[in-house]
Design an enzyme around this catalytic site. Sequence first.
Site, PDB file in Angstrom:
ATOM      1  N   VAL A 185       0.812  -1.222   0.000  1.00 41.73           N
ATOM      2  CA  VAL A 185       0.000   0.000   0.000  1.00 41.73           C
ATOM      3  C   VAL A 185       0.848   1.276   0.000  1.00 41.73           C
ATOM      4  CG1 VAL A 185      -2.049  -1.037   1.023  1.00 41.73           C
ATOM      5  CG2 VAL A 185      -0.286  -0.102   2.525  1.00 41.73           C
ATOM      6  N   LYS A 186       2.132   1.146  -0.245  1.00 43.07           N
ATOM      7  CA  LYS A 186       2.985   2.327  -0.212  1.00 43.07           C
ATOM      8  C   LYS A 186       3.127   2.978  -1.601  1.00 43.07           C
ATOM      9  CE  LYS A 186       4.047   2.231   4.199  1.00 43.07           C
ATOM     10  NZ  LYS A 186       3.386   1.109   4.895  1.00 43.07           N
ATOM     11  N   THR A 187       3.772   4.141  -1.635  1.00 50.94           N
ATOM     12  CA  THR A 187       3.865   4.957  -2.855  1.00 50.94           C
ATOM     13  C   THR A 187       4.423   4.166  -4.038  1.00 50.94           C
ATOM     14  OG1 THR A 187       4.176   6.900  -1.500  1.00 50.94           O
ATOM     15  CG2 THR A 187       4.755   7.113  -3.825  1.00 50.94           C
TER      16      THR A 187
END
Length: 393
Positions: A185-187
């Site tokens: 769910v990170k950039t």
Amino acid sequence: MPGFEIFGDEERKEVQDVLDTGVLFRYGFDQARKGNWKAKTFETELAERMDVRHCHLCSSGTAALSIALAACGVGAGDEVIIPPFTFVATMEAVLHAGAIPVFAEIDETLCLNPEAVDPAITSRTKAVLPVHMCGSMARIDEIKDLCERKGLILIEDACQSFGATFKGKGLGSFGQMGCFSFDPVKTITCGEGGAIITDNDQLYRTADAYADHGHDHIGNDRGLEDHLFLGNNYRISELNAAVGLAQLRKLDFILEKQRAHKQVLKEALGNTPEITFREIPDENGDSATFLSFFLPNKSRARQVAKDLARAGVDGCFYWFDNKWHYIRQWDHLKELKTPARPFARLLDHCPDYWSVKLPESDRIMSRTISMLIKVSWTHEDLSERIKKIISVL
Ligand SMILES: *Cc1c(COP(=O)(O)O)cnc(C)c1O
């Protein structure tokens, strides 16, 4: 935090390179790997991007935090000042290092308040670990100044703010070490992965060895390498690194899209009398993964969060009730509930987290809603969304 939105041919190609050689390990096999060094290449490109001397890629953001704490010499009984608004990984990493998390208030940046750090310092304080939450930054210049004045180690948890900058300098590059996460769910994401960055040669060597059982990585026979000390296995595989490499090369595209979409949302909601925006110390450096704003009070914020969900505005977070990001819901920490006895229990000054009072953080978090910004939104998606949000407000 949308790396997963733009998985494509570039990622497939990098992974295919690795599959074609069958070398999934990041070290050795020099002949068989046919010039493919995905983890190493990722490290070189990331260090360049962050304008730091070193990067070490590892298996997760949590691993990055553990590596950073160990490399910086934070261990048994040391106190580490952290904010109460973060993912649980930050306080877990500190506890598993044998150190003691000490919570200090956040401010309206949603990050550690530099003014709250000073009163939290004791003779046992070893490090300050601010967390750049939700795509943006703490008042990191002030925190850095304070750490330098007090002789404390500064480790940045920039897991949620990859690519963000403060006055042109990458978050994660202010302290002795910075930590990133590339979880789903990170950039940018590589499935599971993380990294530390540092300008300090010695800290880098320690981190690089610690993440691989203490291997000094000198020579070309792993079995004959020296062990510098006892370490751990926080290695990343070449498959994960390959995905990460392709994603890293998309970072500018991701940031540009997020910033444009956030701007549209912010302008549309700017005239809503009920809401005020989160304070951002350097607007230009915001990675814009989230739009975070404050409602007038707790009951109204809870209501709006419910109404937004009901209206189909996805990706909204009311962190105050969330089990994973704010201390209020961390009963397992307060009970020091671990499968085996934690080091903290051996201390005669074992902390009592039930008694920790953070009224300012409660006041801020109980009024905060964050909205995820997506890369893939079209103009229509955005105007639909704005219509729904305005109707709720
Ligand atoms: C995601 C995250 C971590 C941990 O990263 P993982 O790669 O999931 O282990 C640590 N700190 C913060 C603030 C995070 O958001």
